[in-house]
Design an enzyme around this catalytic site. Structure first.
Site, PDB file in Angstrom:
ATOM      1  CB  VAL A 316      -0.936   0.026   1.224  1.00 32.80           C
ATOM      2  CG1 VAL A 316      -1.826   1.267   1.188  1.00 32.80           C
ATOM      3  CG2 VAL A 316      -1.773  -1.235   1.290  1.00 32.80           C
ATOM      4  CG  ASP A 423      -7.590  -9.728   9.272  1.00 33.86           C
ATOM      5  OD1 ASP A 423      -7.133 -10.329  10.279  1.00 33.86           O
ATOM      6  OD2 ASP A 423      -6.866  -9.235   8.391  1.00 33.86           O
TER       7      ASP A 423
END
EC number: 2.7.11.18
Length: 613
Positions: A316, A423
């Protein structure tokens, strides 16, 4: 005034006789204290009678001008209880002193000026005088002389008085008593009344009911003020305003709120006001994104050097849209197998359903020959745990409440949209900025659409934050995310991971047995409400766990303003969380180095099949 719950209640402040400062001249007792007047009755409201009032002067010897009589038809209403009393003429004259000739006070008559601005905090009330009414008794030739004198003084008042003295009053002003004003000489009386009512004038407002007063009490205060008005000439309007001056410089609403907040901050100097408001929405409206092909470099300027994170999926980094200059976060996903693309399409589908300011927003999705890039809202604050372990940050239990409440808000919206995150962990909770308490949930790469009528099982996640049903590969539900929330809350309060073992196997065994406890030392400063909150989340039975809606209704996450006043002890979890992060970084580096060394050994022996390559 700050209520129990910490709100500033603003209201019109009544100026009672006991609260009003004494006169500036001599600081001695006021005239109203020396000459207490009897309570007013209904008879006080009628025109005076010289026979009934032995203290009234003889009309033949001391006639009152007819202009001093008030027109009852124009009176807006009776006097409000506790409103300031009228100012004396001697304090408002052109030269700062009263007119010894017996004329009315400066600015006491004349046509009203334009209505003051709504932001004005003090309003002037001009009590109209009816020239057709005259006191009882024969006035004779003195009436014409007094009327001429009053007209001259009124003209002088219009020329020299400030503009706000002529502004019309709201209906909540003090109404003048019908009693004759001959108790004091004409030079010591006035028809100007200033009130501290900080509201916009409303012709429909009756006025006296709000103050809770009665006409009799209002007339009593007027009578006391008239007796004491002779000493008002030496008083100051600002600061030590005496009770003879009917003007009160009431601060604006914004100033009052600021002063109240400053007072609260001084009383609780060790507590910093929390920005527990919801975080701002994304810098772009929510949109339905579809995966499309295109040239990434022609639309976006990628900044691969500014890395924000990474994992098995890819990396990212930041980027900027060339057309608008909008800064975004670009999640670059490697497209190696058809399943990789299928997972990305599922992530896009999930994010299209999540329009909430505690959840990261998707901007665009572009597919290339080797990659799929998701362009998302850029959040600059970094990971939550990285933020709170800063040495300059003072973490308290109230901070934890603010963080957890926002996480619950985001989870509740996801569950209402039938989405499970699956998550939730500290790395996937980002701060909006580096100084505030606003957070957002990110990374929906493992999220799933959820149907309560269908069985859903998963076998992935981070061991420390997995629920027992995931480890056992049992059916999951929305309560699976709530277990992860319990682990995060436990860590925020203590700095310890409740199920972390020496290796993943030990960690998973601790999760399966729900083997955890409150460490006595680290939870010493933690409230019982916080412990109860965690206990109702880290429960092996899914049906016994709280839902996101129940969490938001839990006492621990409510009345934050009141708790902030008394819950200012710094938590020990900051120091322990720093150790946890250091251990986590070391573990990641160790795994990466070990994997690289193992790959080197295997490749040198030609046994790549051992890795499934």
């Amino acid at each position: 005034m700050t209520t129990e719950n910490g709100a500033v209640e603003l209201g019109s402040q009544s100026l009672s006789t006991e609260q009003t400062p004494k006169a500036a001249a001599g600081d001695g007792p006021s005239a109203s204290e020396k000459e207490p007047s009897a309570p007013a009755t209904e008879k006080d409201l009628s025109p005076p009678n010289a026979k009934k009032d032995p203290g009234a002067p003889d009309p033949k010897n001391n006639p009152d001008p007819p202009s001093l009589k008030k027109d009852p038809a124009k009176a807006p209403g009776p006097e409000k209880k506790g409103d300031p009393v009228p100012a004396s003429a001697s304090s408002q004259g052109p030269s700062g002193e009263g007119d010894g000739g017996g004329g009315p006070a400066e600015g006491s008559e004349g046509p009203p000026a334009a209505l003051p601005l709504p932001t004005a905090t003090a309003e002037a009330s001009i009590q109209k005088l009816d020239p057709t009414q005259a006191p009882s008794g024969n006035q004779g030739s003195g009436e014409a002389k007094a009327g001429k004198k009053a007209a001259e003084c009124r003209e002088a008042g219009r020329r020299g008085s400030p503009a706000f003295l002529h502004s019309p009053s709201c209906p909540a002003i003090i109404s003048c008593s019908e009693k004759t004003l001959a108790v004091k000489p004409l030079s010591e009386t006035t028809d100007l009344v200033f009130t501290g009512v900080s509201v916009t004038p409303d012709p429909q407002d009756p006025g006296p009911v709000k103050a809770g007063g009665t006409n009799a009490l209002a007339e009593k205060k007027k009578e006391e003020a008239e007796k004491a008005s002779g000493q008002a000439g030496q008083a100051k309007v600002q600061g030590d305003t005496p009770q003879r001056i009917g003007f009160q410089a009431v601060p604006s609403e914004r100033v009052e709120v600021g002063q109240a907040l400053c007072l609260t901050a001084r009383e609780e100097d060790c507590f910093q006001i929390l920005d527990d408001c919801p975080p701002p929405p994304a810098p772009f409206p929510h949109r339905i994104v579809e995966l499309r092909t295109g040239n990434v470099n022609s639309e976006f300027s990628m900044n691969s050097k500014e890395a924000l994170g990474g994992g098995k999926f890819g990396a990212v980094c930041t980027c900027t849209e060339r057309a608008t200059g909008l800064k975004l976060a670009a999640k670059v996903i490697k497209k190696q197998t058809p399943k990789d693309k299928e997972m990305v399409l599922l992530e896009i589908e999930v994010m299209n359903q999540l329009n909430h300011r505690n959840l990261i927003q998707l901007y665009a999705a572009i597919e290339t020959s080797h990659e799929i890039i998701l362009f998302m809202e850029y959040i600059e604050g970094g990971e939550l745990f990285e933020r709170i372990v800063d040495e300059d940050y003072h973490l308290t239990e109230v901070d934890t409440m603010v963080f957890v409440r926002q996480i619950c808000d985001g989870i509740l919206f996801m569950h209402k949209m039938r989405v499970l995150h699956l998550d939730l962990k500290p790395e996937n909770i980002l701060c909006v900025n580096t100084t505030g308490h606003l957070v957002k949930i990110i990374d929906f790469g493992l999220a799933r659409r959820y149907n309560p009528n269908e069985k859903l099982k998963v076998n992935f996640g981070t061991p420390e934050f997995l629920s027992p049903e995931v480890v056992n590969y049992d059916q999951i539900s929305d309560k699976t995310d709530m277990w992860s929330l319990g682990v995060i809350t436990y860590m925020l309060l203590s700095g310890l991971s409740p199920f972390l073992g020496d290796d993943d196997t030990e960690t998973l065994n601790n999760v399966l047995s729900a083997n955890w406890y409150f460490d006595e030392e680290t939870f010493e400063a933690v409230s019982d409400e916080a412990k109860d909150f965690v206990s109702n989340l880290l429960t092996k039975d899914q049906s016994a766990r709280m839902s996101a809606e129940q969490c938001l209704a839990h006492p621990w996450l409510n009345n934050l303003a009141e708790k902030a006043k008394r819950c200012n002890r710094r938590l020990k979890s900051q120091i322990l969380l720093k150790k946890y992060l250091m251990k986590r970084r070391w573990k990641k580096n160790f795994i990466a180095v070990s994997a690289a060394n193992r790959f080197k050994k295997i490749s040198s022996s030609g046994a790549l099949m051992a890795l499934g390559v």
